[in-house]
Scaffold this active site. Structure first.
Site, mmCIF file in Angstrom:
data_model
loop_
_atom_site.group_PDB
_atom_site.id
_atom_site.type_symbol
_atom_site.label_atom_id
_atom_site.label_comp_id
_atom_site.label_asym_id
_atom_site.label_seq_id
_atom_site.Cartn_x
_atom_site.Cartn_y
_atom_site.Cartn_z
ATOM 1 N N THR A 1 45.660 36.339 40.974
ATOM 2 C CA THR A 1 44.779 35.276 40.096
ATOM 3 C C THR A 1 44.969 35.821 38.685
ATOM 4 O O THR A 1 46.044 35.622 37.917
ATOM 5 C CB THR A 1 43.467 35.215 40.597
ATOM 6 O OG1 THR A 1 42.738 36.447 40.590
ATOM 7 C CG2 THR A 1 43.190 34.366 41.902
ATOM 8 N N LYS B 1 45.068 42.101 45.601
ATOM 9 C CA LYS B 1 44.722 41.400 44.437
ATOM 10 C C LYS B 1 43.508 41.727 43.801
ATOM 11 O O LYS B 1 42.522 42.222 44.422
ATOM 12 C CB LYS B 1 44.793 39.807 44.601
ATOM 13 C CG LYS B 1 43.798 39.232 45.381
ATOM 14 C CD LYS B 1 42.310 38.851 44.865
ATOM 15 C CE LYS B 1 42.516 38.083 43.431
ATOM 16 N NZ LYS B 1 41.327 37.879 42.596
ATOM 17 N N THR C 1 36.185 45.324 50.397
ATOM 18 C CA THR C 1 36.368 44.682 49.041
ATOM 19 C C THR C 1 37.406 43.894 48.565
ATOM 20 O O THR C 1 38.612 44.406 48.765
ATOM 21 C CB THR C 1 35.841 45.537 47.933
ATOM 22 O OG1 THR C 1 36.362 46.620 48.120
ATOM 23 C CG2 THR C 1 34.377 45.772 47.640
ATOM 24 N N GLU D 1 39.367 43.926 34.905
ATOM 25 C CA GLU D 1 39.476 42.954 33.719
ATOM 26 C C GLU D 1 39.271 43.780 32.315
ATOM 27 O O GLU D 1 38.207 44.247 31.888
ATOM 28 C CB GLU D 1 38.641 41.469 33.688
ATOM 29 C CG GLU D 1 39.129 40.695 34.634
ATOM 30 C CD GLU D 1 37.921 39.767 35.154
ATOM 31 O OE1 GLU D 1 38.206 38.810 35.927
ATOM 32 O OE2 GLU D 1 36.867 39.801 34.729
ATOM 33 N N ASN E 1 35.474 37.088 30.145
ATOM 34 C CA ASN E 1 34.418 36.423 31.033
ATOM 35 C C ASN E 1 33.361 35.536 30.224
ATOM 36 O O ASN E 1 32.741 34.992 30.970
ATOM 37 C CB ASN E 1 33.736 37.661 31.661
ATOM 38 C CG ASN E 1 34.545 38.067 32.950
ATOM 39 O OD1 ASN E 1 34.810 37.421 33.880
ATOM 40 N ND2 ASN E 1 34.825 39.201 32.950
ATOM 41 N N THR F 1 33.830 27.784 34.476
ATOM 42 C CA THR F 1 34.172 27.060 35.667
ATOM 43 C C THR F 1 34.765 25.701 35.215
ATOM 44 O O THR F 1 34.474 25.102 34.269
ATOM 45 C CB THR F 1 32.906 26.801 36.267
ATOM 46 O OG1 THR F 1 31.562 26.223 35.434
ATOM 47 C CG2 THR F 1 32.378 28.181 37.123
#
Lengths: 413, 413
Positions: free
Chosen positions: B165, B191, B202, B286, B408, B413
């Site tokens: 992703t 990933k 996880t 990230e 973030n 969304t």
């Protein structure tokens, strides 16, 4: 936020209460703050709040940290917390993780303060806030004490300034409460701004009233107020080594609550003042630009599931960054809620932003996107989460911002 | 980090193991990945890993989230996880919080995949990763399946690409292990990159071997490896709705571990591959620029105190921002450790950075500041924390950066 935002929406005024002047201490108190020169900026760094009524009462609560600072240990374990006549506070150095020498320096300040104010050692509490792990030089504070003694007055301003570290605005609140016997006053001061997380008592906060209260009543009032205020806010989920909150009652008004109903009025007034302080703390959370209130309903009221869900939402960096982005990101709410109840099997959650339901049973509803976006873009964002059951929990938190990261990565020991 | 950093220092090679080619699947496997067009970028979004040996064995572990995604529930509750012949994966949409329709779409993909590969429904697992709460359109994947079928080969590359992703580099590892009966191979793909926190299993990770292993042995190997690898890393403390890890053993090498000693060799080889993947996950956390390994010693080995201390340190935004700032900030380590053991009374901690002791019993030592600063500025930072007792715990984490917050808060969304 460089100024205290408008928090009134989350601070409905209780019965018989009106807002007061936060600089004017209740009868029986005096306070002051001076610069001992320990901060490079020359800002005030030494303050005292002193109750002049020998028959006063008090209660104090402390961080449960296993690495609590020297002033916490001394005040908690070696003072009479039911009669803390005064509290001496320094800012800029937390006197935490400073070993035996830290205890000696704190004891030195306590001894000097006791003589200055003419009160027994065990009636003088200590608080420190600032950097962790740096040796504290108590001499500079001791030699400044006489000047502090000259500064004492019924104006709380310099004391309020002297307890600050990275705070961008003074945290303070005051109310006047009408009881049958007359008016009593409650004032309060606190300092922020990072390492804020529920844990019995959080951060430095000082509350004064001229009401007549027994010491045990002070303790109950404080415990109840903490549960509904300071223990419901989080900036970064980090429990401090120095958190201390002190409630002092001088009795100088000559007014005591007459009955259970008046006890409740006093509790509500204290809750109001402390929620005001708690919200100011997160409003001045490092880098904060937006606040959120999350109300969770669900789970067994005795099982704390609602508390767990609220805690996970309030401390999730994904939710906190969505708050920064003014994004009604219910997917991250569901993720955090699912994490909170991990291992419990599937749970269905509903989520609303500002009264706009965006998710029913973990699934998007057909909602008014403009309304949800507007609700998520307010300065005070309201989130409601519900699942099966009657438990309830509320938390307040701020967004996670670039400035938080910059500040905390560039600020070094 | 846009490329896999050099992680060898934390990845000592076990006995009888040599590094292998991560693109070359073990005997008995084929894989592929194609674009179904669900991503605006046109990047690969549909992949499958398929074991061609009918007598194969497998084990799978899943997120304990109370809001687990549809593919997790279907694979966990309705498949034979001891014989997952194949796993069909889509990326870009997590099919989480998508309600009944999400289950239908997942079931549709499962049905189609079963026919394509000629295997029973219950032998085909499903994984999804990507946005939460967005309806998944299974049709685009179903109609792309025949093209995926044409892409299958012993090269893992397109499968590896199709599961990504926000990943900046492919996460993959491979080893060859010499056993008495011959060589066996282990390959793995995973990933990232956010919502990474220990919790049984996880993130999405796939591990293949041509060793002969019973299904129960697969489960034990996987549980042991998870405990020491994926369950020791955290990016942001957030448990995902979709975490799945699958170990498949084709048996196609005809080589089985001959005895307990060889069982241990297989375990060590699997641990190595999975720790490699886990470290790659946090290296691609990230915004991450620097990694830390914290080793904690202390407490009752049965009481998990060391684990609590390690968890609090690894997930503290104050510690994570100090890591970004290359600051050997032991004060924040002590604060997090004190928080972890809150309510337990005073505990004395020692702290070292890269072998340089900076704190003894919660107090600064006279240390070589240049050496400590250099240790904190490495790409891989090593922190050691100790207190009274014999417990042990290790965690790996990345720094909290401006890019994490930007990404973030801007990704909605």
């Amino acid at each position: 936020m460089k100024e205290r935002p408008d928090l009134e929406r989350w601070l409905p005024l209780p019965n018989a209460v009106r807002l007061g002047d936060p600089t004017a201490l209740p009868a029986g108190f005096r306070a002051g703050g001076v610069s001992a020169g320990s901060k490079p900026s020359g800002a005030l760094d030494l303050g005292v709040i002193h109750c002049t009524e020998p028959a006063m009462t008090s209660a104090a609560r402390f961080t449960p940290s296993a690495t609590a600072a020297a002033p916490v240990v001394i005040t908690r374990d070696r003072c009479d917390t039911s009669r803390l006549r005064a509290v001496l506070v320094n800012s800029g150095n937390a006197n935490a993780s400073t070993g035996k020498m830290g205890f000696e320096e704190a004891a030195r300040m306590q001894g000097a303060g006791s003589i200055l104010l003419g009160i027994p050692i065990e009636h003088l509490g200590l608080c420190s806030t600032g950097k962790i792990g740096e040796p504290l030089d108590g001499r500079v504070f001791v030699q400044t004490l006489p000047r502090l003694g000259d500064d004492l007055s019924s104006d709380a301003t310099t004391f309020n300034q002297a307890i600050c570290t990275t705070d961008l605005f003074l945290k303070r609140a005051a109310v006047d409460l009408e009881l049958a016997g007359g008016t009593v006053r409650i004032t309060a001061q606190a300092k922020g701004a990072g390492m804020i997380h529920p844990g019995f008592a959080t951060m430095l906060a000082f509350v004064q009233t001229d009401a007549e209260l027994s010491a045990s009543r002070c303790g109950k009032l404080l415990d109840n107020a903490l549960a509904d205020t300071f223990n419901r806010v989080s900036v970064d989920g980090q429990l401090s080594t120095n958190d201390t909150v002190v409630l002092q009652a001088s009795g100088a008004s000559g007014v005591a609550p007459a009955d259970d109903a008046e006890d409740k009025l006093v509790q509500a007034a204290l809750d109001h003042v402390m929620l005001d302080l708690a919200l100011q703390l997160i409003a001045d959370g490092e880098g904060a630009t937006r606040l959120a209130k999350v109300r969770v309903k669900g789970g067994d009221p005795l099982g704390h599931a609602a508390d767990k869900v609220a805690d996970h939402i309030a401390t999730s960096p994904l939710v906190q960054t969505a708050l920064l982005g003014a994004d009604p990101n219910w997917g991250r709410i569901i993720q955090a809620a699912g994490h909170a109840l991990a291992g419990r099997g599937p749970v269905d959650f509903d989520v609303s932003f500002g009264g706009v339901q965006v998710c029913r049973a973990n699934q998007a509803t057909r909602y008014d996107r403009d309304a949800a976006n507007a609700a998520a873009a307010e300065q005070l964002v309201e989130i409601e989460v519900s699942f099966l059951g009657d438990g309830e929990a509320t938390r307040y938190f701020c967004d996670l911002t670039v400035d938080y990261v910059k500040f905390n990565s560039e600020y070094t020991t």
